[in-house]
Design a protein around this motif. Sequence first.
Motif, PDB file in Angstrom:
ATOM      1  N   GLY A 123      44.792  27.217  61.788  1.00 36.87           N
ATOM      2  CA  GLY A 123      45.384  26.714  60.549  1.00 36.87           C
ATOM      3  C   GLY A 123      46.764  27.291  60.315  1.00 36.87           C
ATOM      4  O   GLY A 123      47.008  28.486  60.518  1.00 36.87           O
ATOM      5  N   GLY A 124      47.690  26.456  59.950  1.00 35.97           N
ATOM      6  CA  GLY A 124      49.029  26.911  59.621  1.00 35.97           C
ATOM      7  C   GLY A 124      49.989  26.985  60.792  1.00 35.97           C
ATOM      8  O   GLY A 124      51.193  27.123  60.602  1.00 35.97           O
ATOM      9  N   TRP A 125      49.478  26.880  62.013  1.00 34.16           N
ATOM     10  CA  TRP A 125      50.340  26.980  63.188  1.00 34.16           C
ATOM     11  C   TRP A 125      50.617  25.626  63.830  1.00 34.16           C
ATOM     12  O   TRP A 125      51.401  25.523  64.766  1.00 34.16           O
ATOM     13  CB  TRP A 125      49.732  27.925  64.216  1.00 34.16           C
ATOM     14  N   ASN A 126      49.919  24.587  63.378  1.00 31.73           N
ATOM     15  CA  ASN A 126      50.159  23.219  63.855  1.00 31.73           C
ATOM     16  C   ASN A 126      49.998  23.086  65.366  1.00 31.73           C
ATOM     17  O   ASN A 126      50.759  22.384  66.029  1.00 31.73           O
ATOM     18  CB  ASN A 126      51.565  22.743  63.447  1.00 31.73           C
ATOM     19  N   LEU A 127      48.985  23.754  65.901  1.00 30.63           N
ATOM     20  CA  LEU A 127      48.710  23.641  67.321  1.00 30.63           C
ATOM     21  C   LEU A 127      47.890  22.382  67.606  1.00 30.63           C
ATOM     22  O   LEU A 127      46.955  22.056  66.873  1.00 30.63           O
ATOM     23  CB  LEU A 127      47.949  24.865  67.815  1.00 30.63           C
ATOM     24  N   SER A 128      48.259  21.682  68.682  1.00 33.77           N
ATOM     25  CA  SER A 128      47.545  20.473  69.088  1.00 33.77           C
ATOM     26  C   SER A 128      47.485  20.453  70.608  1.00 33.77           C
ATOM     27  O   SER A 128      48.391  19.962  71.278  1.00 33.77           O
ATOM     28  CB  SER A 128      48.251  19.218  68.551  1.00 33.77           C
ATOM     29  N   PHE A 129      46.403  21.008  71.170  1.00 32.20           N
ATOM     30  CA  PHE A 129      46.300  21.194  72.603  1.00 32.20           C
ATOM     31  C   PHE A 129      45.978  19.890  73.330  1.00 32.20           C
ATOM     32  O   PHE A 129      45.266  19.032  72.803  1.00 32.20           O
ATOM     33  CB  PHE A 129      45.208  22.208  72.941  1.00 32.20           C
ATOM     34  N   SER A 130      46.464  19.780  74.557  1.00 28.70           N
ATOM     35  CA  SER A 130      46.010  18.753  75.483  1.00 28.70           C
ATOM     36  C   SER A 130      44.894  19.344  76.325  1.00 28.70           C
ATOM     37  O   SER A 130      45.097  20.357  77.005  1.00 28.70           O
ATOM     38  CB  SER A 130      47.157  18.292  76.387  1.00 28.70           C
ATOM     39  N   THR A 131      43.717  18.727  76.297  1.00 25.57           N
ATOM     40  CA  THR A 131      42.592  19.270  77.053  1.00 25.57           C
ATOM     41  C   THR A 131      42.754  19.039  78.565  1.00 25.57           C
ATOM     42  O   THR A 131      41.951  19.525  79.357  1.00 25.57           O
ATOM     43  CB  THR A 131      41.265  18.664  76.585  1.00 25.57           C
ATOM     44  N   ALA A 132      43.794  18.310  78.965  1.00 25.69           N
ATOM     45  CA  ALA A 132      44.057  18.104  80.387  1.00 25.69           C
ATOM     46  C   ALA A 132      44.704  19.325  81.031  1.00 25.69           C
ATOM     47  O   ALA A 132      44.796  19.395  82.264  1.00 25.69           O
ATOM     48  CB  ALA A 132      44.942  16.883  80.585  1.00 25.69           C
TER      49      ALA A 132
END
Length: 378
Positions: A175-184
């Motif tokens: 939360g608050g860091w705006n991380l959005s990982f690619s699971t690839a």
Amino acid sequence: MSVLVVDNTTPASMPVYVSYEAQNGDGYVAAIHSQTDAILATIPVGKQPGSICISPDGSTVYVVNEGDHTVSIIDTNTNAVTATLNVGRNPKAVMVTPDNTKAYVANYDDKSITIIDNSSKTVIKTVSVGSGSPFALAACPNSWYMYAACREGGTNDYVSAIAVDSDEVNPFAHGGWNLSFSTAHNPLVVGPDGHLVAALDINNQLRRINGPDDIGPGNSVTWLNQTVSGVYLNNGLFLATKSFTEDVIRTASNLAIDASGAVTGEQKPDIPSYKGQNKIRVSPDQSRVCITITANDDQFAGLQVISIDSQSLDISSAFVRLPVANDLAITYDGTKAYVAEIEYVHPVNLVTPSSSNSIHLGNSSRVKGIVGAYRTQS
């Protein structure tokens, strides 16, 4: 600090292990001789095998079986399965700690990590990582933790640090860091001193790890944004791949974050690369970094081989064209890579560099995982 030590005594002739799935869903692991490219053994494992790893001492191979929620444990002396353990649903990653004591399995659907005693080959416990689904693991020889990248959705992704000594779970960047990982890709990079953890994505976070009970401050670095995976070498070089549409590799030297959250280090010139950057792996002696390149409208598939001079740290790059390039494994002596295709594995001489005849694993088979030496990223 509890310093973990990797055993470097494993011989250069250690086989490469490839997990693959037959058309009916049955799983196998092929042991391939790393000098002759001959298939030494075909080892039955569970349904829909996936991620595969080898222990630091080279004695054990773990492969997750996504279809029946188990992990198969293979003795490399006999190339036979010695144990099959139940883990959580849809296991996606497996890795052994650098000190050879524990193996960790990331259970994506159960949002948990199963911890296995690497000596007795028994499950110690399964721990929850919260609301996110773990899919990738990373550590380093000087780390107090095994780190898991967790996918929650949107920009709520985060990292969980599982203490090696106590098995305590410490989520951070939630939360608050705006991380959005690619699971690839594996977005986690652990610095060689154990104090830096980088979580790479559209945004990114560097985290300061002060000790076994102290996860310190975090910060973001603008020029690392849009990177998806990377490696941090003992000589201080940090290399990070970009998204599929980019054709450069970001580099830095001595990247670090101090106790106040200030980021230090020198951004270095980008390394020219190719669109379609996929997996990044480093050789055990850290003289080479290899990146598979996925074919696209602008680019043939292949393997980019980056060579690093141990004295001057000068970098040179070569490209070996291949029919398909997914994951890869590098042998213990660092002279050869094996690139996963679909139902083939393609050997690449990293010294030349050049490719040789591909190894066929069977009609309608599908390669799912490959490992040639111990590595600190799943």
